[in-house]
Design a protein around this motif. Structure first.
Motif, PDB file in Angstrom:
ATOM      1  N   LEU A  79       0.824  -1.209   0.000  1.00 22.52           N
ATOM      2  CA  LEU A  79       0.000   0.000   0.000  1.00 22.52           C
ATOM      3  C   LEU A  79       0.861   1.262   0.000  1.00 22.52           C
ATOM      4  O   LEU A  79       0.526   2.248  -0.669  1.00 22.52           O
ATOM      5  N   PHE A  80       1.969   1.239   0.737  1.00 27.88           N
ATOM      6  CA  PHE A  80       2.890   2.362   0.720  1.00 27.88           C
ATOM      7  C   PHE A  80       3.465   2.561  -0.686  1.00 27.88           C
ATOM      8  O   PHE A  80       3.549   3.697  -1.178  1.00 27.88           O
ATOM      9  N   GLY A  81       3.854   1.480  -1.337  1.00 26.00           N
ATOM     10  CA  GLY A  81       4.408   1.571  -2.690  1.00 26.00           C
ATOM     11  C   GLY A  81       3.411   2.113  -3.695  1.00 26.00           C
ATOM     12  O   GLY A  81       3.749   2.951  -4.544  1.00 26.00           O
ATOM     13  N   ILE A  82       2.164   1.661  -3.608  1.00 23.48           N
ATOM     14  CA  ILE A  82       1.135   2.162  -4.522  1.00 23.48           C
ATOM     15  C   ILE A  82       0.880   3.644  -4.264  1.00 23.48           C
ATOM     16  O   ILE A  82       0.787   4.452  -5.200  1.00 23.48           O
ATOM     17  N   GLY A  83       0.780   4.042  -3.005  1.00 21.73           N
ATOM     18  CA  GLY A  83       0.555   5.449  -2.672  1.00 21.73           C
ATOM     19  C   GLY A  83       1.705   6.335  -3.118  1.00 21.73           C
ATOM     20  O   GLY A  83       1.493   7.435  -3.640  1.00 21.73           O
ATOM     21  N   ILE A  86       1.578   6.745  -6.970  1.00 20.48           N
ATOM     22  CA  ILE A  86       0.531   7.683  -7.384  1.00 20.48           C
ATOM     23  C   ILE A  86       0.950   9.114  -7.065  1.00 20.48           C
ATOM     24  O   ILE A  86       0.787  10.024  -7.896  1.00 20.48           O
ATOM     25  N   ASP A  87       1.508   9.317  -5.886  1.00 23.95           N
ATOM     26  CA  ASP A  87       1.952  10.657  -5.498  1.00 23.95           C
ATOM     27  C   ASP A  87       3.059  11.153  -6.422  1.00 23.95           C
ATOM     28  O   ASP A  87       3.068  12.313  -6.842  1.00 23.95           O
ATOM     29  N   TYR A  88       3.998  10.288  -6.757  1.00 26.40           N
ATOM     30  CA  TYR A  88       5.102  10.643  -7.634  1.00 26.40           C
ATOM     31  C   TYR A  88       4.592  11.015  -9.033  1.00 26.40           C
ATOM     32  O   TYR A  88       5.032  12.003  -9.633  1.00 26.40           O
ATOM     33  N   GLN A  89       3.648  10.223  -9.551  1.00 27.78           N
ATOM     34  CA  GLN A  89       3.098  10.511 -10.875  1.00 27.78           C
ATOM     35  C   GLN A  89       2.329  11.828 -10.881  1.00 27.78           C
ATOM     36  O   GLN A  89       2.398  12.588 -11.854  1.00 27.78           O
ATOM     37  N   LYS A  93       3.126  15.272 -13.183  1.00 31.89           N
ATOM     38  CA  LYS A  93       2.148  15.999 -13.980  1.00 31.89           C
ATOM     39  C   LYS A  93       2.167  17.484 -13.618  1.00 31.89           C
ATOM     40  O   LYS A  93       1.946  18.343 -14.464  1.00 31.89           O
ATOM     41  N   HIS A  94       2.448  17.774 -12.377  1.00 36.11           N
ATOM     42  CA  HIS A  94       2.528  19.155 -11.929  1.00 36.11           C
ATOM     43  C   HIS A  94       3.705  19.872 -12.592  1.00 36.11           C
ATOM     44  O   HIS A  94       3.627  21.057 -12.913  1.00 36.11           O
ATOM     45  N   HIS A  95       4.804  19.142 -12.815  1.00 36.99           N
ATOM     46  CA  HIS A  95       5.997  19.726 -13.402  1.00 36.99           C
ATOM     47  C   HIS A  95       6.019  19.651 -14.928  1.00 36.99           C
ATOM     48  O   HIS A  95       6.995  20.042 -15.549  1.00 36.99           O
ATOM     49  N   LYS A  96       4.971  19.201 -15.543  1.00 38.95           N
ATOM     50  CA  LYS A  96       4.947  19.026 -16.994  1.00 38.95           C
ATOM     51  C   LYS A  96       5.125  20.361 -17.716  1.00 38.95           C
ATOM     52  O   LYS A  96       5.818  20.449 -18.716  1.00 38.95           O
ATOM     53  N   ASN A  97       4.530  21.409 -17.208  1.00 37.91           N
ATOM     54  CA  ASN A  97       4.584  22.711 -17.871  1.00 37.91           C
ATOM     55  C   ASN A  97       5.626  23.636 -17.297  1.00 37.91           C
ATOM     56  O   ASN A  97       5.663  24.812 -17.630  1.00 37.91           O
ATOM     57  N   GLY A  98       6.460  23.169 -16.423  1.00 41.68           N
ATOM     58  CA  GLY A  98       7.494  24.027 -15.837  1.00 41.68           C
ATOM     59  C   GLY A  98       7.760  23.655 -14.408  1.00 41.68           C
ATOM     60  O   GLY A  98       7.025  22.887 -13.799  1.00 41.68           O
TER      61      GLY A  98
END
Length: 100
Positions: A79-83, A86-89, A93-98
Motif C-alpha cells: 500500500l505504501f508503494g502504490i501510494g 501515485i503521489d510521484y506521478q 504531472k505538476h511539473h509538466k509545464n514548468g
C-alpha cells in the motif's frame, strides 16, 4: 412477519424448553425430554480436530506453528508503494509545464 420468519429459522438452533410443568409431570421421561437428550448426545465432544481448524490466510500465516506477521507487513509495504507511485506521478504531472 419478520419476527416469525426469524423465529422459524432459529428454531433448529435453540433447544425446546424442557422444564415446563407438563413435561415434568408426564413421568420420568417424555418425548420432548427424549428429543433434547438425543440432540445433545449427538453433539461432538472434546477439542476441535486439526482438520477443522481455521484455514485460509489466517490459518496459514497467523495461527498454528507457522504464525508470523509477514502478510501484514507485506500489505503495508504494498500500500505504501502504490501510494508513493501515485503521489510521484501526480507530482510529475505538476511539473509538466514548468518547474515550481
Amino acid at each position: 412477519m419478520f419476527a416469525t420468519a426469524a423465529r422459524r429459522s432459529l428454531s433448529g438452533l435453540i433447544p425446546p424448553k424442557i422444564a415446563t410443568p407438563g413435561a415434568l409431570s408426564s413421568g420420568s421421561t417424555s418425548a420432548r425430554t427424549q428429543s433434547v437428550v438425543d440432540f445433545y448426545s449427538k453433539l461432538p465432544k472434546g477439542p476441535i480436530p486439526a482438520s477443522e481448524q481455521v484455514g485460509g490466510v489466517r490459518g496459514k500465516f497467523f495461527e498454528g506453528k507457522n504464525a508470523s506477521g509477514k502478510p501484514l507487513l507485506a500489505t503495508i509495504f504494498i500500500l505504501f508503494g502504490i501510494g508513493y507511485t501515485i503521489d510521484y506521478q501526480m507530482h510529475l504531472k505538476h511539473h509538466k509545464n514548468g518547474h515550481h
